[in-house]
Design an enzyme around this catalytic site. Structure first.
Site, mmCIF file in Angstrom:
data_model
loop_
_atom_site.group_PDB
_atom_site.id
_atom_site.type_symbol
_atom_site.label_atom_id
_atom_site.label_comp_id
_atom_site.label_asym_id
_atom_site.label_seq_id
_atom_site.Cartn_x
_atom_site.Cartn_y
_atom_site.Cartn_z
ATOM 1 N N ASP A 33 0.919 -1.282 -0.070
ATOM 2 C CA ASP A 33 -0.072 0.013 0.055
ATOM 3 C C ASP A 33 0.866 1.341 -0.161
ATOM 4 O O ASP A 33 0.768 2.342 -0.756
ATOM 5 C CB ASP A 33 -1.017 -0.148 1.139
ATOM 6 C CG ASP A 33 -1.865 -1.101 1.130
ATOM 7 O OD1 ASP A 33 -2.077 -1.674 -0.062
ATOM 8 O OD2 ASP A 33 -2.582 -1.039 2.132
ATOM 9 N N GLU A 35 3.679 1.844 -1.189
ATOM 10 C CA GLU A 35 4.274 2.165 -2.592
ATOM 11 C C GLU A 35 3.337 2.693 -3.392
ATOM 12 O O GLU A 35 3.435 3.562 -4.238
ATOM 13 C CB GLU A 35 4.957 0.554 -3.212
ATOM 14 C CG GLU A 35 5.394 0.803 -4.486
ATOM 15 C CD GLU A 35 6.717 1.835 -4.601
ATOM 16 O OE1 GLU A 35 7.395 2.253 -3.522
ATOM 17 O OE2 GLU A 35 7.126 1.778 -5.847
ATOM 18 N N ASP A 37 0.523 4.291 -2.570
ATOM 19 C CA ASP A 37 0.491 5.684 -1.979
ATOM 20 C C ASP A 37 1.479 6.502 -2.610
ATOM 21 O O ASP A 37 1.092 7.746 -2.994
ATOM 22 C CB ASP A 37 0.480 5.849 -0.574
ATOM 23 C CG ASP A 37 -0.741 5.137 0.094
ATOM 24 O OD1 ASP A 37 -1.763 4.785 -0.784
ATOM 25 O OD2 ASP A 37 -0.806 4.692 1.359
ATOM 26 N N LEU A 83 -36.019 -10.300 -12.947
ATOM 27 C CA LEU A 83 -35.411 -11.506 -13.032
ATOM 28 C C LEU A 83 -36.851 -12.413 -12.422
ATOM 29 O O LEU A 83 -37.210 -11.835 -11.339
ATOM 30 C CB LEU A 83 -34.316 -11.908 -12.470
ATOM 31 C CG LEU A 83 -32.979 -11.858 -13.071
ATOM 32 C CD1 LEU A 83 -31.960 -12.081 -12.149
ATOM 33 C CD2 LEU A 83 -32.846 -12.744 -14.471
ATOM 34 N N GLU A 116 -24.108 -17.601 -11.244
ATOM 35 C CA GLU A 116 -23.180 -16.738 -10.404
ATOM 36 C C GLU A 116 -24.170 -16.415 -9.079
ATOM 37 O O GLU A 116 -25.205 -16.471 -9.070
ATOM 38 C CB GLU A 116 -22.624 -15.447 -11.062
ATOM 39 C CG GLU A 116 -23.666 -14.534 -11.595
ATOM 40 C CD GLU A 116 -23.225 -13.495 -12.558
ATOM 41 O OE1 GLU A 116 -22.314 -12.973 -12.256
ATOM 42 O OE2 GLU A 116 -23.533 -13.418 -13.629
ATOM 43 N N LYS A 118 -26.265 -14.069 -6.629
ATOM 44 C CA LYS A 118 -27.053 -12.656 -6.824
ATOM 45 C C LYS A 118 -26.752 -11.736 -5.690
ATOM 46 O O LYS A 118 -27.102 -12.046 -4.558
ATOM 47 C CB LYS A 118 -28.487 -13.148 -7.061
ATOM 48 C CG LYS A 118 -29.286 -12.034 -7.247
ATOM 49 C CD LYS A 118 -30.818 -12.402 -7.416
ATOM 50 C CE LYS A 118 -31.700 -11.347 -7.947
ATOM 51 N NZ LYS A 118 -31.787 -10.058 -7.027
ATOM 52 N N ASP A 120 -26.671 -8.590 -3.022
ATOM 53 C CA ASP A 120 -27.714 -8.026 -2.376
ATOM 54 C C ASP A 120 -27.327 -6.415 -2.490
ATOM 55 O O ASP A 120 -26.837 -5.838 -1.582
ATOM 56 C CB ASP A 120 -27.820 -8.614 -0.972
ATOM 57 C CG ASP A 120 -29.278 -8.348 -0.760
ATOM 58 O OD1 ASP A 120 -30.065 -7.684 -1.288
ATOM 59 O OD2 ASP A 120 -29.755 -8.611 0.614
ATOM 60 N N ARG A 139 -30.771 1.938 -11.739
ATOM 61 C CA ARG A 139 -31.874 0.796 -12.627
ATOM 62 C C ARG A 139 -33.268 1.878 -12.519
ATOM 63 O O ARG A 139 -33.976 1.754 -13.718
ATOM 64 C CB ARG A 139 -32.186 -0.350 -11.893
ATOM 65 C CG ARG A 139 -33.080 -1.074 -12.675
ATOM 66 C CD ARG A 139 -33.254 -2.530 -12.091
ATOM 67 N NE ARG A 139 -34.212 -3.545 -12.781
ATOM 68 C CZ ARG A 139 -35.462 -3.292 -12.575
ATOM 69 N NH1 ARG A 139 -35.901 -2.747 -11.504
ATOM 70 N NH2 ARG A 139 -36.249 -3.986 -13.170
ATOM 71 N N GLU A 176 -23.999 -4.892 -10.240
ATOM 72 C CA GLU A 176 -24.645 -4.274 -8.987
ATOM 73 C C GLU A 176 -23.493 -3.681 -8.155
ATOM 74 O O GLU A 176 -22.348 -3.980 -8.113
ATOM 75 C CB GLU A 176 -24.666 -5.785 -8.174
ATOM 76 C CG GLU A 176 -25.934 -5.663 -6.930
ATOM 77 C CD GLU A 176 -27.122 -5.903 -7.693
ATOM 78 O OE1 GLU A 176 -27.464 -5.976 -8.857
ATOM 79 O OE2 GLU A 176 -28.281 -6.211 -6.759
ATOM 80 N N TYR A 228 -22.473 -8.071 -14.082
ATOM 81 C CA TYR A 228 -23.188 -9.329 -14.428
ATOM 82 C C TYR A 228 -23.789 -9.371 -16.088
ATOM 83 O O TYR A 228 -24.075 -10.455 -16.349
ATOM 84 C CB TYR A 228 -24.009 -9.634 -13.566
ATOM 85 C CG TYR A 228 -25.180 -8.743 -13.366
ATOM 86 C CD1 TYR A 228 -26.082 -8.570 -14.021
ATOM 87 C CD2 TYR A 228 -25.412 -8.308 -11.982
ATOM 88 C CE1 TYR A 228 -27.129 -7.572 -13.910
ATOM 89 C CE2 TYR A 228 -26.162 -7.233 -11.648
ATOM 90 C CZ TYR A 228 -27.139 -7.061 -12.389
ATOM 91 O OH TYR A 228 -28.268 -6.170 -11.955
ATOM 92 N N LYS A 317 -33.614 -17.913 -5.139
ATOM 93 C CA LYS A 317 -33.553 -17.441 -4.058
ATOM 94 C C LYS A 317 -33.103 -18.128 -2.804
ATOM 95 O O LYS A 317 -33.603 -19.190 -2.850
ATOM 96 C CB LYS A 317 -34.742 -16.570 -3.606
ATOM 97 C CG LYS A 317 -35.117 -15.488 -4.844
ATOM 98 C CD LYS A 317 -34.158 -14.195 -4.760
ATOM 99 C CE LYS A 317 -34.256 -13.039 -4.705
ATOM 100 N NZ LYS A 317 -35.209 -12.312 -4.485
ATOM 101 N N CYS A 411 -35.883 -9.796 40.143
ATOM 102 C CA CYS A 411 -35.342 -10.821 39.392
ATOM 103 C C CYS A 411 -36.417 -11.771 38.934
ATOM 104 O O CYS A 411 -37.155 -12.486 39.994
ATOM 105 C CB CYS A 411 -34.135 -11.492 40.039
ATOM 106 S SG CYS A 411 -33.550 -12.843 38.999
ATOM 107 N N CYS A 414 -35.007 -15.389 40.868
ATOM 108 C CA CYS A 414 -34.994 -15.505 42.247
ATOM 109 C C CYS A 414 -35.712 -14.464 43.092
ATOM 110 O O CYS A 414 -35.963 -14.776 44.364
ATOM 111 C CB CYS A 414 -33.405 -15.401 42.848
ATOM 112 S SG CYS A 414 -32.649 -13.847 42.527
ATOM 113 N N CYS A 441 -29.202 -8.464 38.627
ATOM 114 C CA CYS A 441 -29.836 -8.995 39.945
ATOM 115 C C CYS A 441 -28.630 -9.097 40.973
ATOM 116 O O CYS A 441 -27.655 -9.655 40.634
ATOM 117 C CB CYS A 441 -30.415 -10.390 39.410
ATOM 118 S SG CYS A 441 -30.518 -11.515 40.861
ATOM 119 N N CYS A 447 -29.063 -16.854 43.483
ATOM 120 C CA CYS A 447 -29.884 -16.993 42.252
ATOM 121 C C CYS A 447 -29.685 -18.018 41.429
ATOM 122 O O CYS A 447 -28.455 -18.150 40.815
ATOM 123 C CB CYS A 447 -29.779 -15.442 41.550
ATOM 124 S SG CYS A 447 -30.703 -15.572 39.825
#
Ligand code: 5U1
Length: 784
Positions: A33, A35, A37, A83, A116, A118, A120, A139, A176, A228, A317, A411, A414, A441, A447
């Site tokens: 990282d 390098e 940067d 779909l 593949e 799906k 979320d 969309r 997505e 996709y 699903k 409680c 008890c 309690c 108890c």
């Protein structure tokens, strides 16, 4: 030969684009990282010096200015379809059968399907013209979306220009936008720390982030894009199958799902479903199902569309991870330390693949935060193996008949009083007491709920390790009143045990032998077994190894405890209060008189000596504005406590590295007779324990190689168990924690490492595999 600015800029951009591609698309980072940067900073600097050379596709130009007004409307040239769904094997087989019915002569058992996950998240469209990203859109309703180009540009793995060659003049890529689980957790953690609203789930977080009017905010959100499919294709061609098209997109720099496979027939799809069902919890992102698409474009075209969905694709699903149900009641459970926690009793609902009728509510603050009432409709979430949670109240469904949740005053187990815990904040000029979120309690071992759990913890593998003392036996031992405290275990006879269901002569003798064997326990296990609030294995280990004897632990003052490694004042007070409590004292005395003999080293750890300890001691007094650095400076300046106690105002004023307010507070603190008395008592105790910091110069302290580091272990290893690895890392001075956070120094990831690995990667934490761990252990003298 020196390179010109345009040449250098071109070369740097290419390097960055290449690194991005390897990191985001191929998942094979090629440089550290730091390098990356450095290259990025060099490009930024050169562009600042040569503004005329800045182009919109430069990697420095992802985040633009906030536009005027809202998002403009976008007409999709080809509608973004939805779909059809299948929720069972039969429905999936029905989908494949219908394909066979429509295309004459097609052998569906041999038909290739691209499969593949799906994701979320939210479907978006990206339009590239001559390889340059010109538009990103949501969309929307499939026909009209919103122009979110500026926000989409901030998503690090969306290429601003395509790689390689051969792309159509105009190419629409669809896919997505989602937020990986680890990024979501980290985002919510940050929101909680700032007392801001949290997001209910990764999908809402992704949606909220994409809809930000200010791209600078979107840029700070950990969003990713996965392609996709394609939409408009002008002035060029794509391969003949869906899977080849995705591979082509990948070569052009777009991320595709690495889980994508081509299978044959319904059986192949179902095998993929079962495989992904297993993998689901370990994926770095949420998925709500799988998508199966006929791979051949020719057959896709022959099948065409019905209504707004293609006949050649289906979403299979998974059971939903969130469902709405009614909160029928809130009951209260009592934990091992007496904490009374609310539990939601729900109208049973099928969620995340199981029927859920209970969910955790954590504490009364959580009830207030959710504003949940009995009778409410609530959204319940169950993801992976996580305990079901109520994520929000569906307020639209309120009828007015809902009733508030009240914590009982007695409680439920008890009948003892329930008290609200006090939050004692020490530091700002003394103690500040406020009301805590936890209720307790006060019945302790009288108890039954606390007694049973205390016994279970006491006998557990990492505590006294009493083989055969399971929860069923504990249940009976308590119900028959044979055991009223952990000490009573050592008073049991085989005759007593014969009264338990399922116990015969041999099993009784075995349990008695196991109990007897546990008398020879080491000190850290014994301390852990006592079940002191906030004292886990690690703290127990510190107490045992630092203080060397149970007697020292029992009488240690909180300020002395707070000088120990990783023990703060709050935990120090918990330990001290526990040890001062007469009930607990009796249990410990009884255990000792019944010949439970914790093995003690009697040695106070050398790490407690030296000027570091004096600095820690001053720090533990919690004098307002005297932080850790200031305390260390005071320790170095005065060297001994008596010198500090004798110091006058001028001498304190002469200390460097301490602001004047801190000096005044310290002087005032030392004016109080009670404080001076306390300090002397602390010093005396430290001396009794053998901690003489003024005799030990700091240089003589020997630190362990992993001192101060926090390690996490996950996944399965071959050559050693996780517990073995833990012990070896601890021997090198590391603390071993159960979960990954920003404070984690390194993660050891064995086979099938799941969300912890994903989180560590998200947070940029060092990750070692088993071989690398063994190499490190061997190098530090902890080899196998
Ligand atoms: N993985 C994946 N998700 N998803 C969603 N593929 C996929 N395909 C879609 C949708 C709406 O639509 C196809 C018709 C292209």
């Amino acid at each position: 030969m020196t390179t010109s600015a345009p040449e250098r800029i071109k070369a740097l951009r290419e390097q960055i684009d290449n690194h991005n591609y390897r990191y985001y698309v191929l998942d094979e980072p090629s440089i550290p990282d730091a390098e990356y940067d450095r290259i990025f900073r060099e490009l930024k600097q050169l562009e600042e010096e040569n503004p005329e050379l800045v182009t919109p596709d430069s990697p420095t130009q992802r985040v633009g200015a906030k536009p005027e007004g809202g998002f403009a409307e976008v007409q999709h040239e080809l509608p973004m379809l939805s779909l059809d769904n299948a929720f069972s094997e039969e429905e999936l087989r029905g989908f494949v059968r219908r394909i066979g019915d429509r295309v004459k002569g097609l052998d569906t058992a041999a038909l290739a399907f691209a499969c593949e996950p799906k994701l979320d998240g939210l479907a978006i469209s990206l339009v590239y013209e001559n390889g340059v990203l010109v538009r990103g859109a949501t969309r929307g309703d499939g026909y009209t979306g919103e122009d979110i180009t500026l926000n989409v540009r901030t998503i690090a793995n969306v290429p601003l220009k395509l790689r390689g060659s051969g792309w159509p003049e105009r190419l629409e890529v669809r896919g997505e936008v989602y937020m990986p689980k680890a990024g979501f957790e980290a985002l919510n953690e940050r929101a909680r720390a700032r007392d801001e609203k949290t997001f209910v789930n990764p999908r809402n977080a992704a949606a909220g982030s994409l809809r930000q009017l200010d791209p600078k905010i979107t840029a700070q959100r950990p969003l990713e894009f996965c392609s996709y499919s394609t939409g408009i294709v002008d002035g060029g061609e794509l391969p003949d199958s869906h899977s080849e098209t995705l591979h082509q997109l990948r070569e052009w720099g777009l991320k595709i799902n690495p889980e994508m496979r081509v299978v044959t027939g319904a059986d192949g799809c179902l095998e993929y479903y079962r495989d992904m069902e297993q993998k689901r919890a370990g994926l770095a992102y949420d998925i709500d199902g799988l998508v199966f698409k006929v791979d051949s474009r020719e057959i896709q075209q022959a099948l065409g569309f019905v209504a707004r969905a293609p006949r050649w694709a289906i979403a299979h699903k998974f059971p939903a991870q969130e469902e709405i149900t009614r909160l029928n009641d809130v009951e209260f459970q009592v934990g091992r330390t007496g904490a009374v926690t609310p539990v939601a009793r729900l109208e049973p609902v099928f969620v995340g693949g199981v029927t859920v009728s209970n969910a955790t509510l954590h504490n009364m603050d959580e009830i207030a935060r959710l504003d949940v009432k009995i009778g409410d409709h609530v959204m319940v979430r169950r993801a992976g193996d996580v305990i079901p949670q109520i994520v929000k109240v569906v307020t639209e469904k309120r009828t007015g008949d809902e009733s508030p949740v009240h914590i009982p005053s007695q409680c439920p187990v008890c009948g003892s009083d329930i008290e609200r815990t006090q939050l004692v904040k020490r530091g700002k000029g003394g103690e500040q007491v406020s009301e805590g979120a936890i209720y307790r309690c006060v019945g302790r071992l009288s108890c039954e709920a606390q007694l049973k759990q205390a016994l279970f913890h006491f006998g557990s593998r990492k505590a006294m390790d009493i083989d055969g003392l399971g929860d069923k036996n504990i249940e009976q031992l308590v119900d028959l009143e044979l055991v009223r405290s952990p000490a009573d275990l050592y008073r049991l006879s085989t005759r007593d045990l014969l009264r338990l269901e399922g116990f015969a002569e041999l099993s009784s003798e075995n349990l008695i032998a196991a109990i007897d064997q546990s008398r020879q326990v080491n000190l850290e296990r014994f301390i852990y077994a006592l079940g002191i609030p906030e004292v886990g294995e690690e703290t127990a280990r510190t107490l045992a190894s630092s203080l060397g004897s149970l007697a020292n632990v029992r009488r240690a003052l909180p300020e002395v405890l707070a000088t120990l490694k990783d023990i703060g004042l709050t935990v120090a007070y918990e330990i001290h209060n526990f040890m001062q409590d007469s009930h607990n004292q009796k249990v410990i005395d009884d255990l000792l008189s019944l010949e439970v003999q914790p093995k003690e080293s009697g040695q106070v750890s050398p790490a407690l000596t030296g000027s570091v300890a004096f600095g820690d001691l001053i720090n533990s007094l919690g004098i307002f504005k005297v932080g850790k650095k200031g305390a260390d400076n005071l320790a170095a300046h005065f060297g001994t406590l008596s010198a500090l106690l004798e110091a006058n105002e001028a001498q304190i004023a002469a200390v460097t590295g301490l602001n004047s307010q801190a000096k005044r507070n310290l002087f005032e603190y030392l004016q109080s007779e009670a404080h001076r008395h306390r300090l002397s008592a602390i010093e005396q105790q430290l001396r009794e324990f053998g901690m003489h910091w003024e005799c030990q110069p700091e240089e003589s302290l020997q630190s362990l190689p992993l001192e101060g580091e926090t390690w996490v272990l996950t996944g399965a290893m071959e050559a050693l168990t996780r517990d073995e690895a833990k012990v070896r890392l601890q021997a090198l001075g590391a603390k071993v924690a159960g979960s990954v956070s920003a404070k984690t120094s390194a993660l050891v990831a064995g086979e099938k490492a799941g969300s912890k690995l994903a989180k560590a990667e998200q947070l940029g934490i060092r990750v070692l595999n088993e071989a690398q761990l063994i190499e490190l252990l061997e190098a530090e003298g902890q080899g196998l």
